[in-house]
Motif scaffolding. Structure first.
Motif, short mmCIF file in Angstrom:
data_model
loop_
_atom_site.label_atom_id
_atom_site.label_comp_id
_atom_site.label_asym_id
_atom_site.label_seq_id
_atom_site.Cartn_x
_atom_site.Cartn_y
_atom_site.Cartn_z
N LEU A 241 0.94 -0.61 -0.42
CA LEU A 241 -0.19 0.17 0.02
C LEU A 241 0.74 1.15 -0.04
N PHE A 242 1.96 1.34 0.87
CA PHE A 242 2.67 2.24 0.70
C PHE A 242 3.53 2.42 -0.26
N TRP A 243 3.96 1.61 -1.65
CA TRP A 243 4.61 1.43 -2.80
C TRP A 243 3.24 2.26 -3.98
N LYS A 244 2.35 2.12 -3.66
CA LYS A 244 1.25 1.98 -4.24
C LYS A 244 0.63 3.81 -4.50
N SER A 245 1.60 4.08 -3.29
CA SER A 245 0.65 5.56 -3.01
C SER A 245 1.92 6.44 -3.30
N MET A 246 2.96 5.91 -4.02
CA MET A 246 4.38 6.79 -4.95
C MET A 246 4.04 7.59 -5.84
N PRO A 247 3.99 7.81 -6.25
CA PRO A 247 4.10 8.77 -7.65
C PRO A 247 4.49 7.84 -8.37
N VAL A 248 4.74 6.85 -8.77
CA VAL A 248 6.00 6.26 -9.62
C VAL A 248 4.52 5.12 -10.07
N SER A 249 4.73 4.17 -11.16
CA SER A 249 4.28 3.79 -11.36
C SER A 249 4.20 1.98 -11.50
N ASP A 250 4.22 1.32 -11.24
CA ASP A 250 4.00 0.13 -11.45
C ASP A 250 5.00 -0.34 -11.85
N PHE A 251 4.89 -0.50 -13.54
CA PHE A 251 6.13 -0.49 -14.00
C PHE A 251 7.00 -0.02 -14.01
N LYS A 252 7.04 1.70 -13.94
CA LYS A 252 8.68 2.11 -13.62
C LYS A 252 9.16 1.50 -12.52
N VAL A 253 8.43 1.03 -11.09
CA VAL A 253 9.11 -0.19 -9.88
C VAL A 253 9.35 -1.52 -10.47
N LEU A 254 9.71 -1.76 -11.55
CA LEU A 254 10.31 -3.17 -11.33
C LEU A 254 11.29 -2.91 -12.42
N LEU A 255 10.47 -2.31 -13.74
CA LEU A 255 12.19 -1.86 -14.24
C LEU A 255 13.21 -1.40 -13.60
N SER A 256 13.18 -0.71 -12.43
CA SER A 256 14.54 -0.16 -11.82
C SER A 256 14.59 -1.03 -10.76
#
Length: 296
Positions: free
Chosen positions: A97-112
């Motif tokens: 829930l914390f990471w979903k509240s970040m202004p970063v898309s899920d795709f960018k998180v996985l890409l990182s």
């Protein structure tokens, strides 16, 4: 871009134990054991020094290649478990829930996470590997000096071998990461969905796909299909051995420039491109699943 680099840096911080601290500990232990072996006369310093001068170039090249291969094997092993575990790490302690509240898309998180697996994580092992090989080279040269056979010319040759082989080490490691990129992306994508179960599933999935082809299209057995043949090809990085064969046969000395040139020319870059496209596709599918899945 700052947010993306921060995400990549986060991956290194969370996994620095496996990619930086553990290799450093291994280097310290092996170096200490080497010094102890010489100090308590478990190894004959004079004999070792004389042996290194018989075929000094070949000994140092082979020693570098052996240690580099060991570090590459360690890197592959750790990256496999990182992709299975690191892509699912956000689900721990109900932190999704914390990471979903970040202004970063899920795709960018996985890409990182995938970017960290291709850059900063193997980069740390590459740096530690070079330090370990430098220490081993230092011990080897000291033994030649103790044997009374050290010279400036030999030291210059050793330095040249070190930098040539370091370049070979870097090129092979980068090409290996690109070649196995689709495997890392697939395991990571599965890890984002099923967590650590991605490890057995990643091993089982190719067998299931090959068996489906065997059932539908026929064949001698599930491991005699085009799917399995392709997976076998993609599981073995293509390495040009023409120059290496001549070196082992004693026809020519090892030349890093010739090896790298031949290696890059015969590398299957088309498959690298296909693998990169596949990696982006499975990451996108995983990000869409992650975006729609419950936060906890």
């Amino acid at each position: 871009m700052k947010a993306f680099f921060a995400l990549v840096h986060r991956e290194f911080i969370e996994h620095r134990g496996a990619f930086f601290l553990a290799p450093l500990v291994l280097v310290v232990i092996v170096f200490a054991l080497t010094l102890l072996a010489f100090s308590v006369d478990r190894l004959d310093t004079r004999f070792s020094g004389q042996l290194l001068t018989v075929v000094p170039t070949w000994v140092f090249e082979a020693g570098f290649a052996g240690l580099a291969a060991a570090w590459l094997a360690y890197l592959g092993f750790v990256l496999f478990f990182y992709c299975a575990d690191g892509f699912a790490a956000d689900k721990r302690d109900n932190a999704m829930l914390f990471w979903k509240s970040m202004p970063v898309s899920d795709f960018k998180v996985l890409l990182s996470k995938l970017a960290a697996a291709l850059t900063i994580l193997p980069g740390s092992i590459f740096a530690v590997g070079l330090v370990s090989i430098l220490l081993m080279f230092g011990v080897a040269y000291v033994t030649t000096m103790i044997a009374g056979l050290g010279s400036g010319a030999l030291l210059g040759s050793i330095v040249g071998i070190y930098f040539q082989m370091a370049l070979v080490f870097l090129v092979v490691m980068v090409c290996g990461l690109l070649w196995y990129l689709p495997y890392m992306a697939l395991v990571g994508a599965m890890g984002s969905a099923v967590g650590r179960w991605a490890i057995p599933l990643a091993l089982l999935l190719p067998t299931i796909v090959s068996a489906l082809e065997w059932v539908t299209l026929g064949g001698l057995h599930p491991f005699s299909t085009r799917t399995w043949a392709y997976l076998e090809y993609r599981s073995q990085m293509p390495v040009s051995v023409d120059h290496l064969d001549r070196v082992w046969e004693g026809q020519v000395p090892f030349d890093a420039t010739l090896f790298i040139t031949d290696f890059l020319q015969k590398f299957d870059w088309l498959q690298v491109g296909i693998g990169a496209a596949f990696a982006l596709l499975v990451l996108y599918i995983a990000s869409e699943y992650r975006r729609r899945a419950p936060a906890n």
